[in-house]
Design an enzyme around this catalytic site. Structure first.
Site, PDB file in Angstrom:
ATOM      1  N   THR A 405      42.251 -35.609  -9.747  1.00 24.66           N
ATOM      2  CA  THR A 405      41.298 -36.140 -10.979  1.00 24.66           C
ATOM      3  C   THR A 405      41.611 -35.186 -12.048  1.00 24.66           C
ATOM      4  OG1 THR A 405      39.843 -37.281  -9.436  1.00 24.66           O
ATOM      5  CG2 THR A 405      39.253 -36.871 -11.677  1.00 24.66           C
ATOM      6  N   SER A 471      32.278 -40.326  -7.335  1.00 26.92           N
ATOM      7  CA  SER A 471      31.437 -39.271  -7.787  1.00 26.92           C
ATOM      8  C   SER A 471      31.752 -38.911  -9.140  1.00 26.92           C
ATOM      9  CB  SER A 471      32.034 -38.046  -6.799  1.00 26.92           C
ATOM     10  OG  SER A 471      31.631 -38.633  -5.421  1.00 26.92           O
ATOM     11  N   GLY A 491      37.069 -32.933  -8.772  1.00 24.69           N
ATOM     12  CA  GLY A 491      36.652 -32.219  -7.660  1.00 24.69           C
ATOM     13  C   GLY A 491      36.054 -33.191  -6.535  1.00 24.69           C
ATOM     14  N   GLY A 492      36.389 -34.372  -6.410  1.00 30.36           N
ATOM     15  CA  GLY A 492      36.178 -35.065  -5.353  1.00 30.36           C
ATOM     16  C   GLY A 492      34.245 -35.253  -5.508  1.00 30.36           C
TER      17      GLY A 492
HETATM   18  N1  GLU Z   1      38.254 -40.404  -5.720  1.00 29.40           N
HETATM   19  C1  GLU Z   1      37.244 -39.434  -6.406  1.00 29.40           C
HETATM   20  C2  GLU Z   1      35.987 -40.246  -6.987  1.00 29.40           C
HETATM   21  O1  GLU Z   1      36.263 -41.204  -7.578  1.00 29.40           O
HETATM   22  C3  GLU Z   1      37.450 -38.530  -7.302  1.00 29.40           C
HETATM   23  C4  GLU Z   1      38.406 -37.450  -6.518  1.00 29.40           C
HETATM   24  C5  GLU Z   1      38.557 -36.101  -7.195  1.00 29.40           C
HETATM   25  O2  GLU Z   1      37.691 -35.933  -8.127  1.00 29.40           O
HETATM   26  O3  GLU Z   1      39.535 -35.385  -6.688  1.00 29.40           O
HETATM   27  O4  GLU Z   1      34.966 -39.797  -7.208  1.00 29.40           O
END
Ligand code: GLU
Length: 585
Positions: A405, A471, A491-492
């Site tokens: 991201t 997130s 950052g997930g």
């Molecule tokens: N897939 C995650 C999300 O949509 C983002 C992943 C990331 O930030 O690396 O929240």
């Protein structure tokens, strides 16, 4: 303007070695939540400008955005140019094969809009999509690599819709910087190289190997000039034909073919899924925090509600405490974050499929009650979801999210503000590289199991046409109805804590922007807390242990990119943990 080609590698060999050791330690202890590899820590400083500014994850993208701003483009115009360049130079993180959330402040109309370009699940999926024949959930990388994890990309549809409303320059002009760079080549950055080395299963398809690797196992070196004529051709088609050229025609055909014939695992995404994709404009989620109004992306992102809930619970505790030390803050942050994540895990899913109590999750009375569960001198042994106003009966679900991201913040000469977080999910997404870009693995943000052990349905289960919970937390902060700050991070699920701590450091502690972004991270998404390694004193850690905390110490790979809007100037800063750049004029 300096380009990244002029810069020295951003990390030292000793640091890299330390990171490699850490990464394998994390892998061994926790095979699911492996962080996107860190690529070093450098100094960050706050940059000032008078009229307009862009802060993105990469110097090429920042330069493209600033070029558009100088040509009279709006923040949306500049954001489009930045996104198209990021898809080339930071392909591991975001691109036209992925999805995004965006907040936009229209200065003339005094209006905030929130844009949802999140991927959707194909029509052919059912709730058992991530279950194996024996009924157990698939392993994370088993699900990620290949066509199975690809959702319908939303970035192009969202940007086109936003451009129709807020664009000033012609759509095709915004493609020029990326097309030129793709044709002439860009220089492989230290971070892109590090991720090619450290992320598992990157070179699983011939198209990826041919583009990123010198031979079967060796990624091309830092500083190599990489040309991507296929991406240039793809962008030319979309520049001319608009989103139709992406969702229909040869690009669409090639995406569907690659997904259906992937040698690792095939997927179900069809041409009809692509044609019917629609981005959405939704009301942003906003709430009062101290003298500010904090606004974020609403569900299907859990970012807005969860960041706001954490901040409001801290405010509640702080207002009843005479001295609030750094140890008090970290303790309270951990406890508030645990409570907010318990709610987020239980209630947030796609609001077009499940009823989400969005207003209830940020309701002041509800959060005051939640905050009363926090004891200042002691960690609560267990946190559970509360019952926000209008909440349905639900059970908790976590979905594994690996950080990739990118976030960018842009302010144009007319005071329009853009805050956008964009993602192909894990680094290098599904590993399908088609027509010069990578396809996302965003479907793995759904819960892999549809029901709890007692059979009740999980809010974030996969369903046909549904958007996975996110997130991503693009934020715009207002004071007296004027925008003050745009910020966000990759950052997930850790995004939420990265953004919430920075907001506290900037808005309450009044730290300098770069200092706030650089400050050590505190993560508490459930029962295990994390502190950013090497950033907290033993004294502080002992104070936290005395209150019952245990924590892992690890690297954190935020990419916080923010702009502070003051009366007569703009201040921007890029996260020292990545390779971003703030630039303005
Ligand atoms: N897939 C995650 C999300 O949509 C983002 C992943 C990331 O930030 O690396 O929240």
């Amino acid at each position: 303007m300096s380009s990244i080609a002029d810069k020295k590698p951003l990390f030292l060999p000793t640091i890299t070695l330390g990171l490699a050791v850490l990464c394998s330690a994390a892998l061994a202890s926790d095979p699911v939540i492996v962080p996107e590899a860190a690529s070093g820590f450098r100094a960050s400083h706050t940059v000032e400008a008078k009229s307009a500014m862009a802060v993105t994850a990469n110097a090429y993208a920042t330069e493209a955005a600033v070029k558009i701003l100088k040509a009279g483009g709006s923040a949306v115009d500049a954001g489009i140019a930045a996104q198209l360049v990021l898809g080339l130079v930071e392909p591991q993180s975001s691109g036209i094969g992925g999805g995004a959330f965006m907040l936009y402040w229209d200065a003339e109309k005094n209006k905030l809009s929130s844009w949802d370009g999140r991927e959707t699940a194909p029509q052919a999926v059912d709730e058992n999509y991530f279950l194996k024949a024996d009924g157990s959930p698939m392993g994370f990388f088993e699900a990620v690599v290949g066509g199975h994890s690809v959702g319908v990309p939303g970035v192009i549809a969202m940007l086109e819709a936003a451009h129709k409303k807020h664009g000033k320059l012609p759509w095709a002009d915004l493609f020029s910087p990326a097309i030129t760079l793709a044709k002439n080549g860009f220089v492989i950055s230290p971070r892109l190289h590090t991720l090619l080395v450290q992320m598992p299963k990157v070179a699983v398809n011939p198209a990826i190997s041919a583009y990123f690797f010198s031979d079967a196992t060796t990624p091309k070196a830092i500083g190599t000039r990489l040309k991507n004529p296929d991406y240039a051709a793809t962008l030319k088609k979309i520049a001319k034909g608009g989103s139709k050229a992406f969702y229909q025609g040869t690009i669409a055909k090639n995406m569907v073919k690659a997904i259906h014939s992937d040698p690792n695992r095939t997927g179900l995404l069809s041409a009809a899924d692509l044609v019917s994709y629609q981005s959405k404009e939704r009301a942003a989620v906003c709430a009062a925090f101290h003298t500010y109004q904090v606004c974020g992306a609403p569900p299907p992102s859990s970012g807005g509600t969860t960041v706001i809930a954490i901040l409001k619970m801290i405010e509640e505790i702080e207002k009843n405490t005479s001295t609030f030390t750094e140890a008090d803050f970290i303790h309270t942050f951990i406890e508030a974050s645990r409570l907010a994540f318990a709610d987020r895990n239980t209630y947030v899913g796609d609001p077009d499929f499940v009823s989400v109590p969005t207003a209830g999750l940020v309701d002041s009375t509800y959060l005051a009650k939640r905050a009363s569960l926090i004891k200042l001198d002691q960690r609560t042994p267990q946190t559970e979801a509360g019952k926000p106003p209008l909440a349905p009966q639900r059970i908790t679900s976590a979905s594994p999210e690996l950080p990739s991201t990118s976030h960018f913040s842009i302010v144009d000469t007319e005071g329009n503000v853009l805050s956008m977080t964009t993602s192909i999910e894990t680094a290098f997404g599904s590993r399908i590289f088609v027509d010069g870009f990578l396809l996302n693995n965003q479907l793995s943000d759904f819960s892999f199991t549809p029901t709890d052990s007692d059979g009740s349905k999980i809010a974030n289960r996969i369903q046909a046409g549904k958007r996975p919970r996110s997130s991503m937390s693009p934020i715009i902060v207002f004071k007296d109805h004027k925008p003050q700050l745009a910020i966000g991070s990759p950052g997930g699920a850790r995004i939420i804590d990265y953004v919430a701590t920075s907001l506290y450091r900037i808005l309450v502690e009044k730290q300098d922007l770069a200092a706030a972004i650089s400050a050590g991270h505190i993560i508490a998404m459930g029962d295990t807390s994390e502190l950013e390694i090497g950033r907290f004193t033993s004294e502080l850690k002992n104070q936290l242990k005395a209150r019952g905390h245990q924590f892992k110490e690890r690297d954190q790979t935020s990419g916080l990119h923010g702009i502070l809007i003051e009366d007569k100037k703009l201040k921007g800063a890029a996260d020292p943990r990545r390779e971003g750049q703030a630039l303005g004029f």
